[in-house]
Enzyme design. Structure first.
Site, mmCIF file in Angstrom:
data_model
loop_
_atom_site.group_PDB
_atom_site.id
_atom_site.type_symbol
_atom_site.label_atom_id
_atom_site.label_comp_id
_atom_site.label_asym_id
_atom_site.label_seq_id
_atom_site.Cartn_x
_atom_site.Cartn_y
_atom_site.Cartn_z
ATOM 1 N N GLU A 142 41.451 -6.714 -5.267
ATOM 2 C CA GLU A 142 40.861 -5.488 -5.927
ATOM 3 C C GLU A 142 40.418 -5.187 -6.388
ATOM 4 O O GLU A 142 41.207 -4.534 -7.713
ATOM 5 C CB GLU A 142 41.165 -4.055 -4.843
ATOM 6 C CG GLU A 142 40.766 -2.809 -3.986
ATOM 7 C CD GLU A 142 40.740 -2.017 -5.425
ATOM 8 O OE1 GLU A 142 39.227 -1.294 -5.994
ATOM 9 O OE2 GLU A 142 41.389 -0.952 -4.904
ATOM 10 N N CYS A 176 38.914 3.438 -8.677
ATOM 11 C CA CYS A 176 37.509 2.603 -7.679
ATOM 12 C C CYS A 176 36.785 3.066 -7.365
ATOM 13 O O CYS A 176 36.055 2.669 -7.058
ATOM 14 C CB CYS A 176 38.631 1.189 -7.373
ATOM 15 S SG CYS A 176 40.251 1.676 -6.877
#
Length: 629
Positions: free
Chosen positions: A382, A416
């Site tokens: 990720e 993020c």
């Protein structure tokens, strides 16, 4: 407590007459009327009309002569907590810790708007920070601390303040961890999902027990505010309990298939082997723990490599997992820089890698795995996101501003999932930008241990320099909307003030800017398709938020935007395991989604067993009417 009754002009006149009748023993009643423009007042008046005109409203029910007074004035909390008439159905409203029951227990929160609760937590955190920390590798349960190789850990909010000392792992430490983990792999796999789940549930309880200690470490090591750190402790506990539930569900018993007579077929999920879990500094507890919990739940031993900036938090979490019952040979911690990461990835004893972090590091890991030869192993990654928020002319500007500020500047923009680009339709852009500037100017920059602080420091000087350099570029490439002054007290830390810039197009932001910077782009009517195309063209695919009250617009974005997580009419940060499974596509990750029902399968391999049961002399199941004797 002094109080008064109030009524909106034009509503509740009958009740008002009774309340203000001569001789009535009650408080004064004020008549009020909202004042403002049509666009501001219409929504407000409609909400009041719906509330007072609803069949369940107090005003409506009071006018019903057939309704018993005792029922009208009954305590609504008491009603919500009573059982339904059948006696075997859930309560009307369950308590917060029971919302996922019986699958799992929800993590415990705190009412931080209560001053007494805040003070109690503050005292506990301060007490936990009285002694300096010492951290280092944990190899087969052995703690490697101190010595001449240990370095001081400095707090990002004040570069003069030392948090403790950290010992880095050596190549020999990595080798020892891998050797022990590989030897323990079969036993941990055969322990079974339910037994592993019990340990993970215990770890979640211990994480919550040590909440103040962990919050203190996160605040001082990562520069997160106390509310952010509390949310991270909760997320870590939620990951542990959710993956425990999934371990019971998917690793408890084999899947049995319908088969032709004389044959049985079953599928088992089995562990792959030793996993390298490589976690980032921006969620030093939640992502670190979530990666490990998933690998352990699927039966894999783990060698965990935390970010170089946040080894103390990882050290504390590893100790908790061992205390909960994770065998010391099954979980190892190796602290250090990128060289330790590279040594892990290239070692043939690693059977899988789970990584969260930058695109550059993910690419380096991918290349190293391809070049090492041997069996192909999974990379579960990720990575970053150039995340957008879109607001069309039907959106509520107040809600857009609230969610944009939270999405862009919470955790100093070091998520993020954080919003990097805000698309505003021309019709609402001017007013929304003015409100946005005011909301940003109201943000408080300061020491993250202070509850009044909204914006803490960025992680280190490298990050600080990179974000400040981007700000300088935006002053030329776009129009500065707001950039706050840095308080004098913050000049000893790695702070970056929140800022917003208006730019002509999204393409001017070439890559993720991991800090408190928001870019605003205007778009015209009937241009939603062009906005979505621009977002897709960037190549990232992590989060996207849409503010619109037009269902067709939401359907269009959901159909055409290539993103892992779409949030409609809310902020785009703060995913909850088992509720908002999180993960991206394209440049933002390989999938599947952390905290989702398909995640553990990537940590496992599938094995099918087929038995010819006629070899025993006949089909026993058939002869016994499907029931073995």
């Amino acid at each position: 407590t002094p109080f008064e009754f109030q009524r909106l002009h034009g509503m509740g006149e009958a009740i008002y007459s009774e309340v203000t009748a001569k001789g009535a023993n009650t408080k004064p009643c004020r008549i009020y009327a909202p004042v403002g423009d049509h666009e501001d007042l219409l929504g407000y008046l409609v909400r009041r009309l719906l509330e007072n005109g609803a069949n369940t409203s107090f005003v409506n029910r009071l006018a019903d002569d057939a309704a018993p007074v005792a029922k009208i004035i009954r305590d609504p909390v008491e009603v919500a907590e009573t059982e339904r008439a059948s006696g075997d159905t859930p309560k009307l409203i369950v308590r917060p810790r029971e919302i996922f029951w019986p699958d799992r227990k929800n993590s415990g929160g705190l009412a931080l708007d209560d001053g007494a609760v805040r003070q109690r937590l503050q005292d506990e955190v301060n007490a936990a920070l009285q002694s300096p920390f010492a951290a280092g590798p944990i190899i087969a349960g052995e703690l490697l601390l101190g010595g001449p190789a240990a370095s001081h850990r400095i707090c990002p909010h004040d570069r003069r303040e030392r948090l403790g000392t950290v010992m880095d792992a050596t190549a020999d430490d990595v080798g020892a961890a891998l050797k022990a983990a590989k030897a323990a792999a079969h036993g941990w796999d055969r322990l079974g999902g339910p037994a592993r789940a019990k340990i993970l549930d215990m770890a979640a309880d211990l994480i919550e027990r040590d909440r103040a200690l962990l919050i203190g470490a996160i605040v001082r090591e990562a520069g997160r505010t106390i509310p952010n750190a509390l949310a991270e402790v909760r997320e870590a506990a939620d990951f542990l309990r959710y993956y425990a539930f999934e371990a019971r569900r998917s690793f408890g018993a084999p899947a049995v298939f319908k088969s032709p007579t004389g044959e049985t077929n079953r599928l088992d999920l089995r562990a792959r082997g030793v996993f390298a879990c490589i976690s980032p500094w921006n969620f030093p507890l939640a992502i670190f723990t979530g990666q490990i919990a998933a690998a352990l739940a699927a039966g894999n031993p783990v060698v965990a490599k935390p970010a170089e900036q946040t080894p103390i938090t990882a050290f504390l979490a590893t100790r908790i997992l061992h205390e909960a019952g994770v065998p010391k040979e099954v979980l190892h911690l190796v602290t250090g820089n990128g060289q330790i990461c590279a040594a892990l990835v290239k070692d043939p004893r690693i059977a899988g890698v789970v990584f969260t972090g930058s695109n550059d590091t993910a690419s380096a890991i991918q290349k190293a795995l391809a070049q090492r030869g041997g069996p192909m192993i999974p990379l579960i990654a990720e990575t970053g996101g150039l995340n957008a928020m879109i607001a069309d002319s039907s959106a509520l500007p107040e809600q857009v501003v609230r969610d944009a500020v939270r999405s862009a500047f919470d955790s100093a923009g070091q998520r993020c999932s954080a919003a990097r680009v805000l698309f505003l339709q021309d019709e609402i852009a001017g007013r929304t930008i003015e409100m946005l500037k005011g909301a940003i100017e109201a943000l408080a920059i300061g020491d993250p241990i202070d509850f009044a602080t909204d914006i803490g420091p960025v992680i280190d000087e490298v990050a600080q320099d990179g974000i400040e350099a981007h700000k300088l570029r935006m002053q030329t490439a776009g129009k500065e909307l707001v950039d706050l002054m840095l308080p004098a007290a913050c000049r000893v830390g790695t702070y970056v003030t929140p800022a917003a810039y208006e730019i002509e197009r999204m393409g001017l932001v070439e890559r993720e800017v991991f800090g408190p910077v928001l870019h605003v782009v205007r778009f015209g009517r009937n241009s939603l398709d062009k906005v979505v195309a621009a977002i897709n063209e960037a190549g990232y695919g992590l989060t996207l938020a849409l503010h619109s009250r037009i269902e067709a617009s939401a359907a269009y974005v959901a159909e055409h935007a290539r993103v892992g997580n779409l949030y409609v009419n809310r902020n785009q940060v703060g995913a909850v395991p088992g509720v908002n499974p999180f993960g991206g596509e394209g440049l933002s990750g390989t999938g599947p989604k952390a905290g989702g029902p398909n995640y553990l399968a990537r940590f496992a391999t599938e094995r099918v067993r087929t038995d010819d049961i006629t070899a025993t002399g006949g089909n026993v199941m058939l002869l016994s009417d499907g029931k073995a004797e």
